[in-house]
Design a protein around this motif. Structure first.
Motif, short mmCIF file in Angstrom:
data_model
loop_
_atom_site.label_atom_id
_atom_site.label_comp_id
_atom_site.label_asym_id
_atom_site.label_seq_id
_atom_site.Cartn_x
_atom_site.Cartn_y
_atom_site.Cartn_z
N ASN A 68 17.40 -23.12 9.66
CA ASN A 68 16.26 -22.21 9.79
C ASN A 68 16.62 -20.76 9.49
OD1 ASN A 68 14.39 -24.22 10.73
ND2 ASN A 68 15.42 -24.16 12.71
N ILE A 69 17.90 -20.49 9.35
CA ILE A 69 18.37 -19.13 9.09
C ILE A 69 18.48 -18.89 7.60
CG2 ILE A 69 20.18 -17.44 9.52
CD1 ILE A 69 18.67 -18.37 12.01
N LYS A 70 17.88 -17.80 7.15
CA LYS A 70 17.97 -17.39 5.74
C LYS A 70 18.42 -15.94 5.68
CE LYS A 70 14.23 -20.58 4.55
NZ LYS A 70 12.86 -20.72 3.99
N GLY A 71 18.94 -15.54 4.55
CA GLY A 71 19.45 -14.17 4.46
C GLY A 71 19.23 -13.56 3.10
N ILE A 72 19.08 -12.26 3.09
CA ILE A 72 18.99 -11.47 1.87
C ILE A 72 19.97 -10.31 2.03
CG2 ILE A 72 17.54 -9.99 0.42
CD1 ILE A 72 15.12 -11.62 1.41
N ARG A 73 20.77 -10.09 1.02
CA ARG A 73 21.75 -9.00 1.09
C ARG A 73 21.50 -8.00 -0.02
NH1 ARG A 73 28.34 -9.44 0.30
NH2 ARG A 73 28.89 -7.48 1.35
N PHE A 74 21.28 -6.75 0.34
CA PHE A 74 21.13 -5.68 -0.65
C PHE A 74 22.49 -5.18 -1.09
CE2 PHE A 74 16.70 -4.02 0.91
CZ PHE A 74 16.12 -5.19 0.42
N GLN A 75 22.57 -4.71 -2.32
CA GLN A 75 23.83 -4.18 -2.83
C GLN A 75 24.25 -2.90 -2.11
OE1 GLN A 75 23.87 -3.74 -7.08
NE2 GLN A 75 24.47 -5.87 -7.39
N ARG A 76 23.26 -2.15 -1.67
CA ARG A 76 23.53 -0.93 -0.92
C ARG A 76 22.37 -0.69 0.03
NH1 ARG A 76 20.34 3.23 -2.53
NH2 ARG A 76 19.43 3.18 -4.63
N ASN A 77 22.44 0.39 0.79
CA ASN A 77 21.38 0.71 1.74
C ASN A 77 20.17 1.29 1.00
OD1 ASN A 77 20.42 3.27 3.79
ND2 ASN A 77 20.35 1.19 4.55
N TYR A 78 19.04 0.57 1.08
CA TYR A 78 17.81 1.02 0.43
C TYR A 78 16.76 1.48 1.43
CZ TYR A 78 19.31 -0.85 -4.08
OH TYR A 78 19.99 -1.08 -5.26
N GLY A 79 16.92 1.15 2.70
CA GLY A 79 15.95 1.58 3.69
C GLY A 79 15.15 0.43 4.26
N LYS A 80 14.58 0.67 5.43
CA LYS A 80 13.86 -0.39 6.16
C LYS A 80 12.62 -0.87 5.42
CE LYS A 80 12.29 -1.52 10.83
NZ LYS A 80 12.13 -1.03 12.22
N SER A 81 11.92 0.03 4.75
CA SER A 81 10.71 -0.39 4.03
C SER A 81 11.03 -1.40 2.94
CB SER A 81 10.01 0.83 3.42
OG SER A 81 9.47 1.66 4.44
N GLN A 82 12.12 -1.14 2.20
CA GLN A 82 12.49 -2.06 1.12
C GLN A 82 12.95 -3.40 1.69
OE1 GLN A 82 11.42 -0.22 -1.24
NE2 GLN A 82 11.63 1.61 0.00
N GLY A 109 8.79 3.12 -0.34
CA GLY A 109 9.25 4.42 0.14
C GLY A 109 9.77 4.31 1.56
N GLU A 110 9.18 5.08 2.48
CA GLU A 110 9.52 5.02 3.90
C GLU A 110 8.26 4.74 4.71
OE1 GLU A 110 12.47 5.16 5.46
OE2 GLU A 110 13.40 5.13 3.48
N MET A 111 7.41 3.84 4.19
CA MET A 111 6.11 3.62 4.79
C MET A 111 6.08 2.51 5.84
SD MET A 111 4.21 5.90 3.62
CE MET A 111 4.12 7.09 2.29
N THR A 143 1.67 11.95 3.23
CA THR A 143 1.64 11.16 1.99
C THR A 143 0.63 10.03 2.07
OG1 THR A 143 3.97 11.68 1.54
CG2 THR A 143 3.03 9.77 0.41
N ILE A 144 0.69 9.28 3.18
CA ILE A 144 -0.19 8.12 3.26
C ILE A 144 -1.64 8.55 3.44
CG2 ILE A 144 -0.17 7.66 5.76
CD1 ILE A 144 0.33 4.70 4.99
N TRP A 145 -1.87 9.71 4.11
CA TRP A 145 -3.24 10.23 4.19
C TRP A 145 -3.76 10.54 2.79
CZ3 TRP A 145 -4.99 15.00 2.51
CH2 TRP A 145 -6.32 15.32 2.82
N PHE A 146 -2.91 11.19 1.99
CA PHE A 146 -3.33 11.52 0.63
C PHE A 146 -3.56 10.26 -0.19
CE2 PHE A 146 -2.06 12.00 -3.82
CZ PHE A 146 -3.00 12.91 -4.25
N LEU A 147 -2.61 9.30 -0.10
CA LEU A 147 -2.73 8.09 -0.90
C LEU A 147 -3.94 7.26 -0.51
CD1 LEU A 147 1.02 6.96 -1.12
CD2 LEU A 147 -0.37 8.02 -2.91
N SER A 148 -4.24 7.23 0.80
CA SER A 148 -5.37 6.42 1.25
C SER A 148 -6.70 7.01 0.78
CB SER A 148 -5.36 6.29 2.77
OG SER A 148 -5.55 7.56 3.38
N ARG A 149 -6.74 8.34 0.63
CA ARG A 149 -7.98 8.98 0.23
C ARG A 149 -8.08 9.24 -1.27
NH1 ARG A 149 -10.98 11.72 4.35
NH2 ARG A 149 -10.13 11.33 6.41
N PHE A 150 -6.95 9.61 -1.87
CA PHE A 150 -6.99 10.03 -3.28
C PHE A 150 -5.98 9.31 -4.16
CE2 PHE A 150 -8.16 13.72 -0.62
CZ PHE A 150 -9.48 13.89 -1.05
#
Length: 316
Positions: A60-74, A172-174, A221-228
């Motif tokens: 039941n355990i699966k894994g994904i490994r990034f080559q480097r640190n890309y951030g929690k959103s990614q 991004g960091e959303m 950013t997200i306020w702007f993106l959500s509206r415009f």
């Protein structure tokens, strides 16, 4: 499959085995079919080796490994893409989120038909000055700006219907604003559940005070993106026209004033000595630039290609 548990992590080797055992026990007690997807976001300790061991011990355990640190959103984006469960649970790997909350979160999605349920760490064990007060201010601003009435946007423990995670783009960091992204995508039934918050058992937090500064910037950013985001010309074009109109009217005023004084044989200053000349010039230039920004935004929006967000080196 009932549940997919998506767990982003960075250098959490010490807590992974204990967390895995805790999750396995809760899943067995509730007869859930499940998968756990660990996303190693560029760890430099033995986290990935341990994930490989856990996957060998438990299918039941699966894994994904990034080559480097890309951030929690990614990391969440990659986990959502791989998830197969009808309900997707996200949680942190540091043992501060309790797997005991999963059954109730699952029921709120399946029984109560919520699209998304966010955890609320009402009682926290963090430093009051370093985290609690900034977090309260941040959450207040997020509620006011987004219209999503949650008390704890930053809580990593959340539950989603599969439809939600397959129809939102986390970039991004959303990751803090997934409930807002869900709302903007048309998923309006968003709930909240008070969850246990536990003191960190191993290591130290990977987030500092800068996350709150970045959080406020992301909120704008997200306020702007959500509206415009789909119509940048509506903002930049409107502002550009307004500024240009102010400059144009100022220029007319200068011209009329000059002609009036010449007609009545009154002394008139040079146009370049008139402060309204510079107001007119500056506002007309700014207005033109804003209009062009909106125009270019529309072009980019219609011609952009999906860029590579992260690179995966291994997958289990």
């Amino acid at each position: 499959m009932n549940i997919s548990i998506v767990i982003p992590l960075l250098n959490e080797e010490e807590s992974l085995r204990e967390l895995n055992q805790w999750i396995s026990r809760v899943m067995a007690e509730n007869n859930f079919s499940y998968e756990v997807i660990f996303i190693d976001d560029g760890s430099t300790d033995g986290s990935w080796n341990l994930i490989q061991q856990l996957a060998a011990e438990n299918p039941n355990i699966k894994g994904i490994r990034f080559q480097r640190n890309y951030g929690k959103s990614q990391a969440l984006h990659a986990g959502f893409a791989k998830a197969q469960g009808n309900v997707v649970i996200t949680m942190d790997a540091d043992l501060q989120d309790s797997p005991e909350e999963i059954p109730e979160l699952y029921q709120m999605i399946t029984r109560d038909r919520f699209d998304l349920v966010s955890g609320w760490k009402k009682k926290r064990y963090d430093s009051v000055v370093a985290k609690n007060l900034p977090s309260k201010l941040f959450n207040w601003a997020a509620r006011r700006t987004s219209g999503v009435q949650l008390n704890d946007f930053n809580c990593g423990l959340k539950a989603y219907s599969k439809t939600v995670v397959k129809n939102i783009e986390v970039s991004g960091e959303m990751h803090r604003y997934i409930p807002v992204l869900a709302k903007n995508a048309g998923f309006s039934k968003i709930g909240e559940k008070v969850v246990m918050h536990q003191a960190r058992k191993y290591g130290s937090t990977k987030f500092g005070m800068e996350r709150f500064i970045n959080g406020f910037l992301d909120l704008i950013t997200i306020w702007f993106l959500s509206r415009f985001g789909k119509r940048p010309m509506h903002l930049f074009g409107a502002l550009g026209v307004l500024m240009f109109l102010i400059g144009f009217l100022s220029a007319i005023y200068i011209g009329v004033s000059k002609l009036y004084k010449l007609y009545h044989h009154e002394p008139a200053m040079l146009v370049t000595n008139n402060p309204w000349f510079y107001i007119a010039l500056a506002t007309m230039i700014i207005g033109t630039q804003l209009f062009l920004a909106g125009f270019l935004g529309e072009i980019i929006l219609r011609t952009k290609n999906n860029e590579e967000r992260y690179r995966i080196s291994e997958m289990l």
